[in-house]
Scaffold this motif. Structure first.
Motif, short mmCIF file in Angstrom:
data_model
loop_
_atom_site.label_atom_id
_atom_site.label_comp_id
_atom_site.label_asym_id
_atom_site.label_seq_id
_atom_site.Cartn_x
_atom_site.Cartn_y
_atom_site.Cartn_z
N TRP A 333 -3.03 -37.00 -35.67
CA TRP A 333 -3.20 -35.68 -35.05
C TRP A 333 -4.07 -34.78 -35.91
O TRP A 333 -4.88 -34.00 -35.41
CB TRP A 333 -1.82 -35.07 -34.83
CG TRP A 333 -1.87 -33.75 -34.12
CD1 TRP A 333 -1.89 -33.52 -32.78
CD2 TRP A 333 -1.89 -32.45 -34.74
NE1 TRP A 333 -1.94 -32.19 -32.51
CE2 TRP A 333 -1.94 -31.50 -33.70
CE3 TRP A 333 -1.89 -32.00 -36.06
CZ2 TRP A 333 -1.98 -30.15 -33.95
CZ3 TRP A 333 -1.92 -30.65 -36.31
CH2 TRP A 333 -1.97 -29.73 -35.26
N GLN A 336 -7.89 -35.70 -35.67
CA GLN A 336 -8.57 -35.46 -34.41
C GLN A 336 -9.20 -34.07 -34.39
O GLN A 336 -8.79 -33.16 -35.12
CB GLN A 336 -7.58 -35.59 -33.25
CG GLN A 336 -7.13 -37.01 -32.98
CD GLN A 336 -6.13 -37.06 -31.83
OE1 GLN A 336 -5.61 -36.03 -31.39
NE2 GLN A 336 -5.86 -38.26 -31.34
N GLU A 337 -10.22 -33.93 -33.54
CA GLU A 337 -10.82 -32.63 -33.34
C GLU A 337 -9.86 -31.73 -32.58
O GLU A 337 -9.03 -32.20 -31.79
CB GLU A 337 -12.13 -32.79 -32.55
CG GLU A 337 -13.20 -33.56 -33.27
CD GLU A 337 -13.74 -32.77 -34.46
OE1 GLU A 337 -13.64 -31.52 -34.42
OE2 GLU A 337 -14.25 -33.38 -35.41
N GLU A 340 -9.78 -32.34 -28.90
CA GLU A 340 -9.33 -33.65 -28.43
C GLU A 340 -7.82 -33.85 -28.58
O GLU A 340 -7.29 -34.87 -28.13
CB GLU A 340 -10.06 -34.74 -29.22
CG GLU A 340 -11.57 -34.70 -29.04
CD GLU A 340 -12.25 -35.75 -29.89
OE1 GLU A 340 -11.53 -36.44 -30.65
OE2 GLU A 340 -13.48 -35.88 -29.80
N ARG A 341 -7.13 -32.91 -29.20
CA ARG A 341 -5.69 -33.07 -29.40
C ARG A 341 -4.93 -32.84 -28.10
O ARG A 341 -5.25 -31.93 -27.32
CB ARG A 341 -5.20 -32.09 -30.46
CG ARG A 341 -5.79 -32.36 -31.84
CD ARG A 341 -5.46 -31.24 -32.80
NE ARG A 341 -6.01 -31.49 -34.13
CZ ARG A 341 -6.02 -30.60 -35.12
NH1 ARG A 341 -5.50 -29.39 -34.92
NH2 ARG A 341 -6.54 -30.91 -36.29
N HIS A 664 -14.23 -43.09 -34.87
CA HIS A 664 -13.46 -44.21 -34.36
C HIS A 664 -13.13 -45.23 -35.43
O HIS A 664 -12.12 -45.93 -35.33
CB HIS A 664 -14.22 -44.89 -33.21
CG HIS A 664 -14.43 -43.99 -32.03
ND1 HIS A 664 -13.47 -43.11 -31.58
CD2 HIS A 664 -15.50 -43.82 -31.20
CE1 HIS A 664 -13.91 -42.45 -30.52
NE2 HIS A 664 -15.15 -42.85 -30.27
#
Length: 699
Positions: A333, A336-337, A340-341, A664
């Motif tokens: 979490w 992530q950006e 994007e969460r 990724h």
């Protein structure tokens, strides 16, 4: 003991009170001196006590009201000796004067000298003294700021220094004196004489008027009525006596035509007379119920607040265990950006509601909400109702993007050491790979069969297949050389044409000075496919071809402006395109359609125009170390891989900052590539995975 001293200057005499008889000579003691202007007299009193020789030059220096500190000690000693030779009469007279003065001061009665001075004070202005502004000022009209850094304030008539008066009182004494003196607030110090002057009531009133911005003269009226020299009244006499012109009596034809046009426009109704304006103000109530037919009624004035979703179990202070994130989920979490969460917060568990901490951004969000309400427009514009889902292009199905690898199909076995590089032929039939075992292997892509092996004699760092479909050439970087090979695969006619193209070069009589040496291959090397050898002084780390197949660029592991070299195959020429270095170069790439060269350093990617020889753009990947570079076949998009597991996507037409940043992979990226026909790009990493992403580029 106090002593009265008399000093001659013309026919005026000044008396000073000294606290010690040492003031007669320049001793180290500095007595306090106080000026007595009332003791001025016009007759010399020193005749009653002795001759003029009893008054020394050091006594004359006290005439100005300032004391001689005894800097001219040698002169004072000589004068003291002469004074002793003249006789003791002067000393006796001085001692008598000291006693008499002391008794008078103790009794409070004026002495005979004071009476004489008072009697003769009226005759002071009987003679001409216009050249002296103030009898107390013996320095003259000299700016006293010249002597700020000196212990004296000038010189007397004999050239001796006139020293400044000593301030024996400390700050406590000055404060007590200020408290005892009721006129202290109106007392100023004269800079020329050093005396304290008391301002009168008229002077205080003048100062107050000047401080308040008024005129000094009380009788001056700044608001006097102005005299209007040029008025609109008809004067009796004309300004000039010139007779009137003849044209002033004849009607003008131009004005006649203008008037006729205006009359015609009024008759036709084109010109309307001005109506008088209504003085009553027109206004409307913003919050009243508007008429639906009015201008403001056509727009909705009410702006409803956005409806928030109801809180779920994850937002509770004591959520169920299945809503709490594990340590691995929390790390994912955080990486992530924010956009994007799935959740904008981390679910946490508290024992009670009192243990829940305060919201950190409460004041900021409340302030932003108040700004939204304050800056909310009174009139809302009508917008087209568009579903946001319709604006997002729908992603194609993976089945429509095939063929792309979904599982391991073929394994190319044959190298005995690490495989560092590979390249595919323009037709996609052949594959070449370079390894640390010092060999190049050519494979058939469809069957994974090794059709040819060429020994290189060193570690192959980079290999590139010529993109031109008319020739069959492969360039390989081995140590400090670039080897050009003809693998002679596929069409034999193409291989023969490639050899004829290379043999058509005629070397010049005088070879030019170049940063690299071009060598022809020997007969043994030609049998294995080697045709040319380009030697450099430094190790070669990368080699890449231009889209037309005649130019190739190499990257050298060196410092300075010779890190990048461009070779022309048809003319056997080499050149260094840069004059200075902007860091360690990692990768270079040619633009597929335009004369651009992309140079990737550790922290940036620079785009150079080869024909204009200038820098066009500087892309900022915002990563620690760029490792790989790839350009889209259309030329408008660039992707970069970095050692900090980032893949950066640039849109050259949009901005110099990343359009998208992907994380990724878990380890460093080693290679990135675009698909030549499909909207796909792939990235390979040290974590042992190759990720294929969909990246649609709109032309």
């Amino acid at each position: 003991m106090e002593l009265l001293v008399g000093a001659w200057r013309g026919e005026r005499q000044l008396f000073l009170q000294c606290s010690a008889p040492h003031a007669w000579r320049g001793s180290c003691h500095q007595p306090s001196v106080s000026l007595q202007p009332s003791l001025l007299c016009t007759s010399p009193l020193s005749h009653s006590t002795g001759s003029d020789s009893g008054v020394s030059d050091s006594e004359e220096s006290v005439f100005s009201g300032l004391e001689d500190s005894g800097s001219d000690s040698s002169e004072d000693d000589d004068e003291g000796d002469e004074e002793g030779k003249d006789g003791a009469l002067g000393d006796e007279g001085h001692s008598g004067m000291e006693k008499t003065t002391e008794e008078q001061v103790q009794d409070g009665s004026p002495g005979p000298r004071t009476e004489v001075a008072s009697a003769r004070i009226g005759d002071e202005y009987a003679e001409d003294s216009s050249d002296e502004e103030d009898i107390r000022n013996t320095v003259g009209n000299v700016p006293l700021e010249w002597y700020n850094d000196f212990p004296h304030v000038g010189y007397d008539l004999d050239g001796r220094r006139i020293y400044k008066p000593l301030r024996t009182r400390d700050e406590l004494d000055q404060f007590l004196a200020k408290m005892d003196d009721p006129d202290y607030w109106r007392t100023v110090q004269d800079p020329m004489t050093g005396q304290d002057l008391r301002l009168t009531d008229e002077q205080v009133a003048l100062v107050r008027r000047l401080q308040s911005g008024q005129f000094g003269d009380m009788g001056f009226n700044p608001y006097e009525p102005a005299v209007d020299f040029f008025s609109g009244d008809v004067m009796i006499h004309p300004v000039t006596n010139r007779p009137a012109d003849k044209r002033s009596f004849i009607p003008s034809l131009v004005e006649k035509e203008k008037v006729s046009r205006m009359v015609h426009a009024i008759k036709m109704g084109w010109i309307q007379p001005r109506r008088p304006r209504d003085p009553t103000p027109s206004f409307y109530d913003l919050w009243a119920q508007e008429d639906p037919n009015a201008v403001l009624g056509r727009h909705k004035m009410h702006v409803p607040a956005p409806k928030l979703a109801l809180p779920g179990h994850a937002e509770s202070y004591n959520p169920p265990p299945e809503y709490l994130l594990s340590e691995e989920e929390r790390l994912v979490w955080e990486q992530q950006e924010p956009g994007e969460r799935k959740l904008s917060f981390l679910p946490r568990k508290f024992l009670s509601l009192r243990a829940v901490p305060a919201y950190g951004r409460f004041i900021q969000e409340r302030f932003e909400r108040c700004l939204d309400l304050y800056l909310c427009p009174r009139q809302r514009k009508m917008r087209v109702n568009v579903d946001p889902e319709d604006l997002i292009p729908k992603l194609p199905r993976p089945r429509d993007l095939q063929p792309f690898p979904t599982c391991q199909a073929l394994v190319y076995r044959g190298h005995s050491d690490l495989v560092r590089c590979l390249s595919v032929s323009p037709g996609g039939q052949w594959l070449v790979s370079g390894s640390d075992d010092g060999s190049l292997r050519f494979w058939e892509v469809a069957t994974a069969r090794c059709v040819r092996t060429v020994p290189m004699g060193g570690v192959v760092k980079s290999v590139a297949w010529n993109p031109s479909p008319a020739v069959c050439l492969v360039a390989a970087a081995v140590e400090d050389s670039v080897l050009v090979l003809n693998p002679a695969l596929g069409d034999r006619l193409m291989a023969d044409n490639t050899d004829q193209l290379l043999s058509a070069f005629v070397p010049p009589e005088e070879p030019p000075l170049q940063p690299a040496r071009w060598l022809e291959a020997s007969e043994e090397e030609r049998q294995v496919g080697l045709r040319l050898r380009v030697c450099h002084g430094k190790p070669v780390t990368q080699v890449t071809w231009h889209g037309r197949g005649d130019y190739l660029a190499v990257v050298l592991a060196t410092q300075g402006h010779t890190q990048v070299l461009i070779h022309q195959l048809s003319r056997r020429r080499s050149q260094s395109p840069f004059r200075r270095s902007h860091g360690q170069v990692q990768r270079v790439a040619f633009h597929p359609a335009r004369p651009f060269l992309l140079v990737a350093s550790q922290r940036s990617v620079r785009l150079y125009h080869l024909l204009r020889q200038e820098l066009t753009k500087k892309l900022m990947p915002n990563c620690k170390w760029v490792s790989s570079l790839a350009v889209h076949p259309a030329g408008d998009n660039v992707i970069c891989g970095s050692y900090d597991s980032k893949l950066v996507w640039f849109d050259l037409d949009l901005s110099t900052k990343p359009y998208r940043m992907l994380r990724h992979h878990k380890k460093a990226l080693r290679a990135v590539a675009f698909h030549p026909r499909y909207p796909l790009f792939a990235s390979g990493s040290d974590d042992g995975s190759v990720i294929v992403c969909h990246g649609m580029v709109y032309k």
